[in-house]
Design a protein around this motif. Structure first.
Motif, mmCIF file in Angstrom:
data_model
loop_
_atom_site.group_PDB
_atom_site.id
_atom_site.type_symbol
_atom_site.label_atom_id
_atom_site.label_comp_id
_atom_site.label_asym_id
_atom_site.label_seq_id
_atom_site.Cartn_x
_atom_site.Cartn_y
_atom_site.Cartn_z
ATOM 1 N N GLN A 75 0.832 -1.201 0.000
ATOM 2 C CA GLN A 75 0.000 0.000 0.000
ATOM 3 C C GLN A 75 0.870 1.257 0.000
ATOM 4 O O GLN A 75 0.537 2.242 -0.660
ATOM 5 C CB GLN A 75 -0.936 -0.004 1.221
ATOM 6 C CG GLN A 75 -2.033 1.024 1.147
ATOM 7 C CD GLN A 75 -2.982 0.790 -0.017
ATOM 8 O OE1 GLN A 75 -3.256 -0.326 -0.411
ATOM 9 N NE2 GLN A 75 -3.481 1.865 -0.589
ATOM 10 N N GLN A 76 1.983 1.251 0.711
ATOM 11 C CA GLN A 76 2.900 2.385 0.719
ATOM 12 C C GLN A 76 3.462 2.628 -0.682
ATOM 13 O O GLN A 76 3.623 3.772 -1.098
ATOM 14 C CB GLN A 76 4.032 2.163 1.712
ATOM 15 C CG GLN A 76 3.601 2.310 3.145
ATOM 16 C CD GLN A 76 4.752 2.107 4.118
ATOM 17 O OE1 GLN A 76 5.899 1.973 3.725
ATOM 18 N NE2 GLN A 76 4.426 2.092 5.404
ATOM 19 N N ARG A 77 3.753 1.550 -1.421
ATOM 20 C CA ARG A 77 4.241 1.697 -2.800
ATOM 21 C C ARG A 77 3.180 2.338 -3.686
ATOM 22 O O ARG A 77 3.485 3.152 -4.552
ATOM 23 C CB ARG A 77 4.650 0.341 -3.363
ATOM 24 C CG ARG A 77 6.092 -0.010 -3.097
ATOM 25 C CD ARG A 77 6.557 -1.154 -3.984
ATOM 26 N NE ARG A 77 5.815 -2.378 -3.750
ATOM 27 C CZ ARG A 77 6.147 -3.311 -2.860
ATOM 28 N NH1 ARG A 77 7.221 -3.166 -2.134
ATOM 29 N NH2 ARG A 77 5.403 -4.384 -2.716
ATOM 30 N N LYS A 78 1.915 1.973 -3.458
ATOM 31 C CA LYS A 78 0.830 2.569 -4.244
ATOM 32 C C LYS A 78 0.722 4.066 -3.979
ATOM 33 O O LYS A 78 0.542 4.863 -4.897
ATOM 34 C CB LYS A 78 -0.495 1.872 -3.941
ATOM 35 C CG LYS A 78 -0.586 0.485 -4.532
ATOM 36 C CD LYS A 78 -1.915 -0.156 -4.231
ATOM 37 C CE LYS A 78 -1.963 -1.559 -4.812
ATOM 38 N NZ LYS A 78 -3.243 -2.215 -4.551
ATOM 39 N N TYR A 79 0.824 4.443 -2.707
ATOM 40 C CA TYR A 79 0.787 5.865 -2.373
ATOM 41 C C TYR A 79 1.996 6.588 -2.957
ATOM 42 O O TYR A 79 1.887 7.706 -3.459
ATOM 43 C CB TYR A 79 0.745 6.068 -0.857
ATOM 44 C CG TYR A 79 -0.610 5.844 -0.241
ATOM 45 C CD1 TYR A 79 -1.706 6.588 -0.641
ATOM 46 C CD2 TYR A 79 -0.790 4.891 0.754
ATOM 47 C CE1 TYR A 79 -2.956 6.393 -0.077
ATOM 48 C CE2 TYR A 79 -2.035 4.689 1.340
ATOM 49 C CZ TYR A 79 -3.114 5.440 0.911
ATOM 50 O OH TYR A 79 -4.345 5.250 1.475
ATOM 51 N N SER A 80 3.146 5.961 -2.914
ATOM 52 C CA SER A 80 4.359 6.557 -3.456
ATOM 53 C C SER A 80 4.236 6.756 -4.973
ATOM 54 O O SER A 80 4.655 7.788 -5.509
ATOM 55 C CB SER A 80 5.565 5.675 -3.136
ATOM 56 O OG SER A 80 6.747 6.293 -3.563
ATOM 57 N N ALA A 81 3.642 5.786 -5.656
ATOM 58 C CA ALA A 81 3.423 5.911 -7.101
ATOM 59 C C ALA A 81 2.452 7.045 -7.407
ATOM 60 O O ALA A 81 2.640 7.807 -8.358
ATOM 61 C CB ALA A 81 2.897 4.592 -7.663
ATOM 62 N N ARG A 82 1.435 7.192 -6.572
ATOM 63 C CA ARG A 82 0.463 8.270 -6.745
ATOM 64 C C ARG A 82 1.150 9.633 -6.591
ATOM 65 O O ARG A 82 0.915 10.558 -7.372
ATOM 66 C CB ARG A 82 -0.656 8.125 -5.715
ATOM 67 C CG ARG A 82 -1.814 9.056 -5.935
ATOM 68 C CD ARG A 82 -2.889 8.848 -4.902
ATOM 69 N NE ARG A 82 -3.482 7.525 -5.027
ATOM 70 C CZ ARG A 82 -4.373 7.042 -4.180
ATOM 71 N NH1 ARG A 82 -4.759 7.763 -3.139
ATOM 72 N NH2 ARG A 82 -4.876 5.847 -4.340
#
Length: 134
Positions: A75-82
């Motif tokens: 989930q942290q990677r998804k936020y980072s990509a966003r």
């Protein structure tokens, strides 16, 4: 703000960022400065402490998504990509620039003007605005 930017109307400062931009054959959306997500992002940029040292993806992610710290790595990677996509959008509009040889970004003068103008406009009451017009 410089003397030149004080004389500009809010519309003149905001309108260029609200229009879509085409760069290297790719179209990037315009910012919707009163929409919650874009407004929070621009409010983040208006912070004074960013003027000296700039910011990184992680700092922006922690500010815009405080709950991300307590979530899974996926989930942290998804936020980072966003956040990476938002940074790209800001760069294309000329509001931020990358610091050479670092993973850090600085606000441009155009970005400072836009962020401060929107912050000032959002802090002003309707009554104050109508009194200025009358």
């Amino acid at each position: 703000m410089t003397a030149a930017t004080v004389e500009q109307k809010l519309n003149e400062v905001v309108a260029p960022a609200c229009n879509s931009v085409k760069k290297q054959g790719k179209r990037y959306r315009g910012l919707n400065v009163w929409q919650k997500d874009d407004f929070e992002m621009l409010h983040f940029l208006a912070k004074g402490e960013l003027a000296l040292s700039g910011f990184r993806n992680k700092i922006m992610r922690d500010c815009l998504y405080p709950k991300a710290k307590h979530q899974s790595k996926e989930q942290q990677r998804k936020y980072s990509a966003r956040i990476s996509r938002r940074i790209k959008l800001l760069r294309v509009h000329g509001l931020i620039k990358k610091v050479a040889r670092e993973n850090r970004y600085m606000l441009t003068s155009k970005g400072q003007t836009l962020a401060k103008a929107l912050q000032a406009a959002s802090d002003t009451t309707v009554k104050e605005l109508t009194n200025d017009v009358a």
